[in-house]
Design an enzyme around this catalytic site. Structure first.
Site, short mmCIF file in Angstrom:
data_model
loop_
_atom_site.label_atom_id
_atom_site.label_comp_id
_atom_site.label_asym_id
_atom_site.label_seq_id
_atom_site.Cartn_x
_atom_site.Cartn_y
_atom_site.Cartn_z
N ARG A 16 0.83 -1.20 0.00
CA ARG A 16 0.00 0.00 0.00
C ARG A 16 0.86 1.25 0.00
NH1 ARG A 16 -0.77 4.95 2.23
NH2 ARG A 16 -0.17 4.05 4.25
N ASP A 17 1.54 1.52 1.08
CA ASP A 17 2.30 2.76 1.21
C ASP A 17 3.45 2.82 0.21
OD1 ASP A 17 2.89 5.25 2.27
OD2 ASP A 17 4.15 4.45 3.86
N HIS A 207 5.80 4.22 12.60
CA HIS A 207 5.90 4.15 11.13
C HIS A 207 7.04 5.08 10.77
CE1 HIS A 207 4.14 3.95 6.97
NE2 HIS A 207 4.81 5.10 6.88
N HIS A 209 10.37 6.55 8.43
CA HIS A 209 10.98 6.76 7.12
C HIS A 209 12.47 7.04 7.32
CE1 HIS A 209 7.34 7.51 4.36
NE2 HIS A 209 6.90 6.96 5.48
N CYS A 240 5.75 9.82 0.48
CA CYS A 240 4.48 10.47 0.78
C CYS A 240 4.20 11.49 -0.32
CB CYS A 240 4.50 11.18 2.13
SG CYS A 240 2.95 12.04 2.50
N ASN A 249 10.04 4.27 3.21
CA ASN A 249 10.00 3.73 4.57
C ASN A 249 11.29 2.99 4.86
OD1 ASN A 249 6.83 3.84 5.31
ND2 ASN A 249 7.08 3.33 3.15
#
Length: 304
Positions: A16-17, A207, A209, A240, A249
């Protein structure tokens, strides 16, 4: 390292991300990646999001992806939802774990969701209620928790206040997002510590990065304050779209490698995961930032 969790749960957010920041990937390739990750020992995977396709066209095929995945009983699959409508779609598709986001940065929240943080929290309360009525869990992610590219410093009292509001509204867990890699170990310790002081029983995740090279240092700082749930992305996929300069990430395989070196169990087969990272590179058609893909673990010896 002292008293740190003996075991950590990693959630791979690459499908997803990670993929939402790439040129659109075919549905079959997304399914391949999700199923390959499920065979590595990863127990949590963020599979899709239900954001409107005009906002994130890379996730427009969420329903098709999820209907084609063969779920494993050993894996908890989650999906990101932007609002009640997205939550309804996710629940109808069979998801029992939802994530919903509010940015601690007012500017980032307006750019990302076209709402103030307070308006987002009001809507999130409705999503939580809907999820619980359906027997599902809902995690609230507080994005830009350690800094914002538009506003710079974010008051830690604001970050903690939004998190506590989410818990009061029934959030099953919290996740603090270092959306642009502006976090540092002291900031991680302060934010997580402040929440722990006020809500010691809350389940807290990070979460992270690696935009400025502090991702793994922040993971260790999280361990030191008792965090045992972390997001990571196979190969270091991610970023993002609403945060200039935000790179990927932390790579799941690099997190696994470090945790195992620290004596922290993950249940993940690192060699298998490295094979999946190579698959992710093939799917997106470019070299990913993970250094472990190139160097391998220290047990990989050079041929004489």
């Amino acid at each position: 390292m002292g008293d740190v969790p003996a075991r950590v749960v990693l959630r791979d957010v690459g499908p997803r991300d990670g993929l939402q920041n790439e040129p659109p990937v075919p549905t079959a390739a997304k399914v391949e990646l999700i199923e390959a990750l499920g065979g590595t020992g990863i127990t949590e995977i963020e599979a899709v999001s239900w954001v409107h396709p005009r906002a994130i066209p890379q996730m427009a095929d969420a329903a098709e992806v999820w209907s084609a995945v063969r779920p494993r009983e050993t894996v908890r699959y989650s999906s990101l939802v932007p609002n009640v409508v997205g939550a309804q779609r996710a629940l109808a598709a069979g998801f029992t774990d939802l994530e919903v986001v509010v940015s601690a940065s007012r500017t980032h929240n307006l750019r990302n969701l076209n709402r103030t943080p307070e308006e987002s929290l009001d809507a999130i309360a409705e999503v939580i209620e809907l999820a619980h009525t359906a027997g599902a869990r809902c995690q609230v992610i507080v994005a830009t928790a350690f800094g914002c590219p538009y506003e710079g410093e974010i008051e830690e009292t604001d970050v903690v206040g939004y998190a506590l509001r989410a818990l009061a509204d029934g959030a099953d867990s919290l996740c603090f997002g270092d959306t642009t890699g502006m976090g540092s170990p002291p900031r991680v310790r302060r934010v997580v510590g402040a929440v722990r002081d006020r809500a010691p029983e809350a389940e807290v995740a990070l979460h992270l990065h690696d935009t400025r090279g502090t991702g793994m240092a922040n993971l260790v700082a999280g361990l030191e304050v008792g965090v045992d749930h972390f997001d990571a992305s196979v190969g270091g996929l991610g970023g993002c779209p609403y945060a200039p300069g935000a790179s990927g990430n932390i790579a799941t395989e690099e997190a696994v490698y470090l945790l195992h070196e620290l004596g922290v169990e993950t249940g993940v087969d690192l060699d298998h995961l490295l094979d999946v990272a190579a698959t992710a590179e093939r799917i997106v058609g470019r070299e990913l930032p993970s250094r472990l893909i190139k160097a391998g673990p220290r047990t990989r010896l050079a041929a004489l």
